[in-house]
Scaffold this motif. Structure first.
Motif, short mmCIF file in Angstrom:
data_model
loop_
_atom_site.label_atom_id
_atom_site.label_comp_id
_atom_site.label_asym_id
_atom_site.label_seq_id
_atom_site.Cartn_x
_atom_site.Cartn_y
_atom_site.Cartn_z
N ASP A 25 1.95 9.27 8.09
CA ASP A 25 0.96 8.27 7.72
C ASP A 25 1.59 6.88 7.69
O ASP A 25 1.02 5.91 8.21
CB ASP A 25 0.36 8.62 6.35
N LEU A 26 2.77 6.78 7.11
CA LEU A 26 3.46 5.49 7.04
C LEU A 26 3.78 4.97 8.44
O LEU A 26 3.58 3.79 8.75
CB LEU A 26 4.73 5.62 6.21
N ALA A 27 4.30 5.85 9.30
CA ALA A 27 4.64 5.43 10.66
C ALA A 27 3.42 4.96 11.43
O ALA A 27 3.47 3.97 12.17
CB ALA A 27 5.32 6.58 11.40
N ALA A 28 2.27 5.65 11.23
CA ALA A 28 1.04 5.26 11.93
C ALA A 28 0.56 3.89 11.49
O ALA A 28 -0.05 3.16 12.28
CB ALA A 28 -0.04 6.31 11.68
N ARG A 29 0.85 3.51 10.24
CA ARG A 29 0.42 2.20 9.70
C ARG A 29 1.36 1.07 10.08
O ARG A 29 1.06 -0.09 9.79
CB ARG A 29 0.39 2.26 8.17
N SER A 30 2.52 1.38 10.68
CA SER A 30 3.60 0.40 10.77
C SER A 30 4.02 0.09 12.20
O SER A 30 3.99 0.95 13.08
CB SER A 30 4.83 0.93 10.00
N ASP A 31 4.42 -1.16 12.39
CA ASP A 31 5.07 -1.57 13.64
C ASP A 31 6.59 -1.42 13.52
O ASP A 31 7.27 -1.12 14.50
CB ASP A 31 4.74 -3.03 13.95
N VAL A 32 7.08 -1.67 12.31
CA VAL A 32 8.51 -1.58 12.02
C VAL A 32 8.68 -0.70 10.79
O VAL A 32 7.99 -0.90 9.78
CB VAL A 32 9.12 -2.97 11.75
N VAL A 33 9.59 0.28 10.87
CA VAL A 33 9.88 1.15 9.73
C VAL A 33 11.31 0.89 9.28
O VAL A 33 12.25 0.96 10.08
CB VAL A 33 9.70 2.64 10.09
N VAL A 34 11.47 0.57 7.99
CA VAL A 34 12.79 0.34 7.41
C VAL A 34 13.18 1.56 6.58
O VAL A 34 12.40 2.02 5.73
CB VAL A 34 12.79 -0.92 6.51
N GLU B 61 0.85 -1.18 0.00
CA GLU B 61 0.00 0.00 0.00
C GLU B 61 0.89 1.24 0.00
O GLU B 61 2.02 1.20 0.47
CB GLU B 61 -0.91 0.01 1.23
N GLU B 62 0.37 2.33 -0.53
CA GLU B 62 1.13 3.58 -0.56
C GLU B 62 0.68 4.50 0.56
O GLU B 62 -0.52 4.76 0.73
CB GLU B 62 0.98 4.27 -1.91
N ALA B 63 1.65 5.02 1.31
CA ALA B 63 1.35 5.99 2.37
C ALA B 63 1.45 7.40 1.80
O ALA B 63 2.16 7.65 0.82
CB ALA B 63 2.32 5.82 3.53
N ASP B 64 0.73 8.34 2.43
CA ASP B 64 0.70 9.73 1.95
C ASP B 64 1.87 10.55 2.47
O ASP B 64 2.26 11.55 1.85
CB ASP B 64 -0.61 10.41 2.38
N SER B 65 2.42 10.15 3.61
CA SER B 65 3.47 10.94 4.25
C SER B 65 4.24 10.04 5.21
O SER B 65 3.84 8.89 5.47
CB SER B 65 2.85 12.11 5.03
N VAL B 66 5.34 10.57 5.75
CA VAL B 66 6.10 9.81 6.75
C VAL B 66 5.21 9.52 7.96
O VAL B 66 5.20 8.40 8.49
CB VAL B 66 7.36 10.58 7.18
#
Length: 297
Positions: free
Chosen positions: A57-66, A50-55
């Motif tokens: 947004d991506l962080a909120a969707r994630s348990d682990v960020v690479v 899936e594509e996130a809109d922003s950092v």
């Protein structure tokens, strides 16, 4: 549904595209963030990401960020955005080639926010990234490393635990210092040879297959004598950045940086004359030109 942790990936570029591809194909829910080139993102979306809109947004969707970013300034800016939200319980894996001095400061900031930062820089090329066969040197607490190891294994053929957080980026810089030092040596040796009647082909016939041969030498010389412009896809600009980090680390450590500063200065010259976007083996051309030698086509 899956019980695997949700992964966010920032930096789906030359190396990151293959890494992210292997993460999503490994069954992990993946969110990606587009930058300038949309092609990798569209490919990953086609594979289930899936594509996130922003950092944020991506962080909120994630348990682990690479993270797979160009260097410490980009990592620092991205961490600022992640830590501006609720980062509690999240793990950030920095696969960039970053300055360990910065990494250690960021790790403390993450810890204070209830998050965990691990440094897991990479070795090898985009080809191995696509094949899931990268070398990864990872720094952090052993329990934290064990927790993320299955994720890293999706894109790594070899994982070496190198010590506490910051040790991964330190080891990566040492690895690059050795390889970039060899690039400088090869380039100067080839120029000396050319001035004295020894061709690059002759040089390669002696060194290749001998005790001083190695994989790095082969890709370097595949440009010099094989004339493959894509033999080693690593820009002189990135090489210069890495050597600045090496010299900075030496200075922070109180180590005299005679050799590393010399290698860094050669790469600084290459970038200053407008060759920063050229790949590393073209250093041989630059050293030759600066010494009045025209490479034979």
């Amino acid at each position: 549904m899956t019980d695997k942790p949700r992964i966010g990936f920032i930096g789906a570029g030359l190396m990151g595209h293959g890494m992210a591809k292997n993460i999503v194909e490994g069954g992990y829910p993946l969110a990606v963030l587009a930058h300038r080139n949309r092609e990798p993102v569209e490919d990953l979306k086609g594979r289930g990401a899936e594509e996130a809109d922003s950092v944020a947004d991506l962080a909120a969707r994630s348990d682990v960020v690479v993270l797979c970013l160009p260097g410490s300034p980009q990592v620092e800016a991205t961490l600022d955005e992640i830590l501006s939200g609720d980062a509690s319980g999240k793990t950030i894996i920095d696969c960039s080639t970053s300055n360990p001095v910065s990494t250690r400061v960021l790790a403390e900031r993450c810890r204070a926010a209830g998050a965990t930062l691990l440094d897991a820089p990479l070795s090898r090329t985009p080809k191995e990234a696509w094949e899931g066969m990268l070398d990864v040197m990872i720094g952090g607490d052993a329990q934290d490393v064990a927790r993320v190891r299955p994720i890293v294994e999706t894109f790594a053929g070899r994982i070496v635990e190198v010590g506490p957080v910051g040790a991964g980026h330190t080891m990566k810089l040492l690895n690059n210092f050795v390889s970039l030092g060899y690039a400088a040596i090869y380039s100067e040796a080839l120029a000396i040879g050319a001035k004295n009647g020894v061709t690059a082909e002759t040089f390669h016939a002696v060194i290749g297959g001998g005790r001083m041969d190695c994989g790095f030498y082969q890709t370097f010389m595949n440009y010099v004598v094989g004339h493959d412009p894509n033999a080693h896809k690593f820009t002189l600009r990135n090489a210069h950045k890495d050597m600045r980090y090496v010299v900075s680390l030496a200075n922070e450590s109180g180590i005299a940086s005679h050799v590393s500063s010399t290698v860094k200065n050669g790469l600084a010259t290459a970038e200053a004359i407008g060759r920063g976007d050229h790949y590393l083996p073209t250093l041989s051309d630059i050293v030759a030109e600066l010494n009045g030698i025209k490479r034979a086509d």
